[in-house]
Design a protein around this motif. Structure first.
Motif, PDB file in Angstrom:
ATOM      1  N   TRP A  29     -25.339  -5.246  -1.667  1.00 45.12           N
ATOM      2  CA  TRP A  29     -23.945  -5.478  -1.979  1.00 45.12           C
ATOM      3  C   TRP A  29     -23.436  -4.234  -2.738  1.00 45.12           C
ATOM      4  O   TRP A  29     -24.117  -3.362  -3.327  1.00 45.12           O
ATOM      5  N   PHE A  30     -22.264  -4.178  -2.900  1.00 41.23           N
ATOM      6  CA  PHE A  30     -21.622  -2.692  -3.588  1.00 41.23           C
ATOM      7  C   PHE A  30     -21.140  -3.153  -4.689  1.00 41.23           C
ATOM      8  O   PHE A  30     -20.431  -4.388  -5.184  1.00 41.23           O
ATOM      9  N   HIS A  31     -21.436  -2.454  -5.948  1.00 35.06           N
ATOM     10  CA  HIS A  31     -21.373  -2.614  -7.187  1.00 35.06           C
ATOM     11  C   HIS A  31     -20.608  -1.393  -7.998  1.00 35.06           C
ATOM     12  O   HIS A  31     -20.997  -0.275  -7.443  1.00 35.06           O
ATOM     13  N   SER A  32     -19.936  -1.519  -8.873  1.00 31.32           N
ATOM     14  CA  SER A  32     -19.025  -0.305  -9.496  1.00 31.32           C
ATOM     15  C   SER A  32     -20.194   0.336 -10.517  1.00 31.32           C
ATOM     16  O   SER A  32     -21.009  -0.373 -11.163  1.00 31.32           O
ATOM     17  N   TYR A  33     -20.062   1.687 -10.683  1.00 39.08           N
ATOM     18  CA  TYR A  33     -20.664   2.428 -11.663  1.00 39.08           C
ATOM     19  C   TYR A  33     -20.004   2.039 -12.793  1.00 39.08           C
ATOM     20  O   TYR A  33     -20.664   2.537 -13.974  1.00 39.08           O
ATOM     21  N   ASN A  77     -19.199  -6.260 -12.494  1.00 42.69           N
ATOM     22  CA  ASN A  77     -19.091  -4.869 -11.468  1.00 42.69           C
ATOM     23  C   ASN A  77     -19.142  -4.983 -10.018  1.00 42.69           C
ATOM     24  O   ASN A  77     -18.796  -4.134  -9.387  1.00 42.69           O
ATOM     25  N   THR A  78     -19.596  -6.131  -9.857  1.00 41.47           N
ATOM     26  CA  THR A  78     -19.347  -6.653  -8.268  1.00 41.47           C
ATOM     27  C   THR A  78     -17.799  -6.597  -7.879  1.00 41.47           C
ATOM     28  O   THR A  78     -17.022  -6.143  -7.076  1.00 41.47           O
ATOM     29  N   VAL A  79     -17.083  -7.529  -9.037  1.00 41.85           N
ATOM     30  CA  VAL A  79     -15.549  -7.673  -8.701  1.00 41.85           C
ATOM     31  C   VAL A  79     -15.157  -6.325  -9.012  1.00 41.85           C
ATOM     32  O   VAL A  79     -13.891  -5.976  -8.362  1.00 41.85           O
ATOM     33  N   ALA A  80     -15.465  -5.471  -9.876  1.00 45.30           N
ATOM     34  CA  ALA A  80     -14.828  -4.198 -10.362  1.00 45.30           C
ATOM     35  C   ALA A  80     -14.783  -3.253  -8.992  1.00 45.30           C
ATOM     36  O   ALA A  80     -13.769  -2.434  -8.721  1.00 45.30           O
ATOM     37  N   ALA A  81     -16.113  -3.371  -8.159  1.00 48.58           N
ATOM     38  CA  ALA A  81     -16.153  -2.650  -6.731  1.00 48.58           C
ATOM     39  C   ALA A  81     -14.897  -3.227  -5.946  1.00 48.58           C
ATOM     40  O   ALA A  81     -14.293  -2.177  -5.456  1.00 48.58           O
ATOM     41  N   GLN A  82     -14.559  -4.212  -5.919  1.00 48.91           N
ATOM     42  CA  GLN A  82     -13.604  -4.939  -4.830  1.00 48.91           C
ATOM     43  C   GLN A  82     -12.286  -4.262  -5.379  1.00 48.91           C
ATOM     44  O   GLN A  82     -11.332  -4.148  -4.745  1.00 48.91           O
ATOM     45  N   ARG A  83     -12.091  -4.504  -6.766  1.00 47.17           N
ATOM     46  CA  ARG A  83     -10.825  -4.213  -7.265  1.00 47.17           C
ATOM     47  C   ARG A  83     -10.195  -2.466  -7.333  1.00 47.17           C
ATOM     48  O   ARG A  83      -9.141  -2.649  -7.076  1.00 47.17           O
ATOM     49  N   ASP A  84     -11.398  -1.879  -7.425  1.00 43.50           N
ATOM     50  CA  ASP A  84     -11.217  -0.563  -7.797  1.00 43.50           C
ATOM     51  C   ASP A  84     -11.063   0.341  -6.590  1.00 43.50           C
ATOM     52  O   ASP A  84     -10.597   1.523  -6.734  1.00 43.50           O
ATOM     53  N   PHE A  85     -11.921   0.017  -5.697  1.00 45.38           N
ATOM     54  CA  PHE A  85     -12.062   0.700  -4.431  1.00 45.38           C
ATOM     55  C   PHE A  85     -11.791   0.207  -3.020  1.00 45.38           C
ATOM     56  O   PHE A  85     -12.700  -0.976  -2.731  1.00 45.38           O
ATOM     57  N   ALA A  86     -10.777   0.597  -2.502  1.00 50.73           N
ATOM     58  CA  ALA A  86     -10.344  -0.082  -1.201  1.00 50.73           C
ATOM     59  C   ALA A  86     -11.284   0.045  -0.159  1.00 50.73           C
ATOM     60  O   ALA A  86     -11.412  -0.515   0.942  1.00 50.73           O
ATOM     61  N   GLU A  87     -12.020   1.327  -0.262  1.00 56.10           N
ATOM     62  CA  GLU A  87     -13.259   1.568   0.950  1.00 56.10           C
ATOM     63  C   GLU A  87     -14.156   0.637   0.938  1.00 56.10           C
ATOM     64  O   GLU A  87     -14.966   0.853   1.719  1.00 56.10           O
ATOM     65  N   VAL A  88     -14.723  -0.154  -0.312  1.00 54.22           N
ATOM     66  CA  VAL A  88     -15.588  -1.025  -0.191  1.00 54.22           C
ATOM     67  C   VAL A  88     -15.293  -2.040   0.528  1.00 54.22           C
ATOM     68  O   VAL A  88     -14.260  -2.834   0.658  1.00 54.22           O
ATOM     69  N   PRO A  89     -16.304  -2.602   1.316  1.00 51.61           N
ATOM     70  CA  PRO A  89     -16.079  -3.804   2.336  1.00 51.61           C
ATOM     71  C   PRO A  89     -15.832  -5.106   1.541  1.00 51.61           C
ATOM     72  O   PRO A  89     -16.491  -5.250   0.311  1.00 51.61           O
ATOM     73  N   ARG A  90     -15.006  -5.822   1.814  1.00 53.64           N
ATOM     74  CA  ARG A  90     -14.589  -7.115   1.085  1.00 53.64           C
ATOM     75  C   ARG A  90     -15.458  -8.101   1.060  1.00 53.64           C
ATOM     76  O   ARG A  90     -16.210  -8.089   2.292  1.00 53.64           O
TER      77      ARG A  90
END
Length: 379
Positions: free
Chosen positions: A196-200, A232-245
């Motif tokens: 999963w993608f997570h924001s730092y 942090n998972t939601v933040a990755a979706q919100r802040d980085f358009a390149e992260v897969p939905r």
């Protein structure tokens, strides 16, 4: 002492089991407390900074040292947590408490940096910050927190002062959480075991991408581990358009976790009191906190001190965890967030402390660089 030795390793537990069996709680004896007092007096006389201190500068007698060793061993055993009661914080100023706490840490593990300023001991108190915003962290707010784990083997919280109301600590067994998901929605287990993608949340080294990949549940049948923080998972979706939905199944998995984690069956609540030291194994427990209201007077406001520790008796981690933790070997120095202000003094401390505790350590380097992540996502 009621310390539990690490014989069988961490196991699933329910809130009722933890409430009935207090083998995870230790109370310091008068002899052990005096050992910490005497060591503090010696450490104050050295004139050294925290990162310059060595065990000889905080000389603990055998009884006090063994109390800390038992506490760390307990986090690697049945419950995955330990509560040590009775530290004499009423006799110490804030700076004395900080010095004594760091001295204790020299016997427990290698401290890890915790934020964008690369600090290795943090004050957990309301500083008026916001939690669920870009770059938001929970430790400097009065907000209730999502269930999560910290970025280290063991998180240690020493309570100096409690809030006027609220601020209760909540802990669950992530092994029991996995078991409940398996029973209710077995189709979601493979989903939770995928990266999963997570924001730092802006705590990464400048060479790293602003997000990382890590599964929520590990797939090692011998050494379970979990890592989740929906914020942090939601933040990755919100802040980085390149992260897969997120997929529909991923959203369902997060919703199910949110339903299960605060349940009466899984969630154990405890009120940390002055002088309590809470230690949590971050791979087999998840924790949160209720919101709190503080006192008006600065000298009465809620205050805990936090250490992130890499410990010598830690478990191995799955290979997919390396991108975030840097090293997945059992008993290796790993974890923490680099931030942007790592000092030579910290690097010297880190190497020296690892040698004292017999822990393997590698020179830090990003597992994935910004440019590499960009290429991966483009491909």
């Amino acid at each position: 002492m009621n310390a539990v030795a690490n014989t069988a390793g961490p196991q699933a537990w329910t809130a009722q089991q933890v409430a009935q069996d207090h083998g995870w709680i230790q109370r310091l004896s008068a002899e052990e407390v005096q050992g910490f007092r005497d060591a503090l007096v010696h450490a104050r006389g050295t004139g050294k900074t925290l990162l310059q201190l060595e065990q000889a500068d905080f000389p603990l007698p055998t009884a006090s040292r063994l109390a800390l060793e038992r506490a760390i061993a307990t986090t690697q055993g049945r419950w995955g947590m330990c509560l040590v009661k009775g530290f004499p914080i009423d006799d110490w100023t804030e700076e004395e408490t900080r010095l004594a706490y760091w001295g204790m840490g020299l016997y427990m593990g290698v401290g890890r940096t915790q934020n964008r300023a690369s600090q290795c001991i943090n004050d957990v108190r309301d500083e008026g910050a916001d939690y669920k915003v870009k770059g938001g962290r929970g430790y400097n707010t009065n907000a209730g927190l999502d269930f999560h784990q910290d970025s280290c083997d063991v998180v240690a919280l020493l309570c100096r002062r409690t809030a006027r109301t609220g601020g209760m600590s909540k802990v669950i067994s992530s092994i029991a959480l996995r078991d409940r998901v398996q029973a209710l929605r077995p189709d979601l287990i493979p989903v939770l075991q995928q990266p999963w993608f997570h924001s730092y949340q802006s705590t990464q080294d400048p060479s790293q991408p602003p997000f990382y990949r890590c599964p929520i549940f590990g797939d090692d049948p011998a050494h379970f581990c979990a890592r989740t923080n929906r914020k942090n998972t939601v933040a990755a979706q919100r802040d980085f358009a390149e992260v897969p939905r997120l997929t529909s199944l991923q959203e369902q998995a997060l919703d199910l976790l949110d339903q299960l984690m605060p349940s009466d069956e899984l969630c154990y609540s405890m009120e940390l009191e002055r002088g309590d030291l809470q230690l949590l194994n971050n791979y087999v427990t998840l924790h949160s906190r209720t919101p709190f209201e503080d006192f008006e007077q600065p000298d009465l406001k809620r205050h805990l001190l936090r250490l992130w520790l890499s410990v010598p008796n830690s478990q191995p981690l799955p290979p997919q965890w390396q991108e975030y933790y840097g090293d997945v070997r059992a008993g290796a120095v790993r974890g923490g967030v680099r931030g942007s202000s790592i000092s030579q003094e910290f690097l010297d401390y880190e190497r020296r402390q690892a040698a004292v505790l017999g822990m393997a350590i590698r020179p830090w380097a990003p597992v994935v660089r910004k440019e590499e992540m960009a290429e991966l996502l483009t491909a």
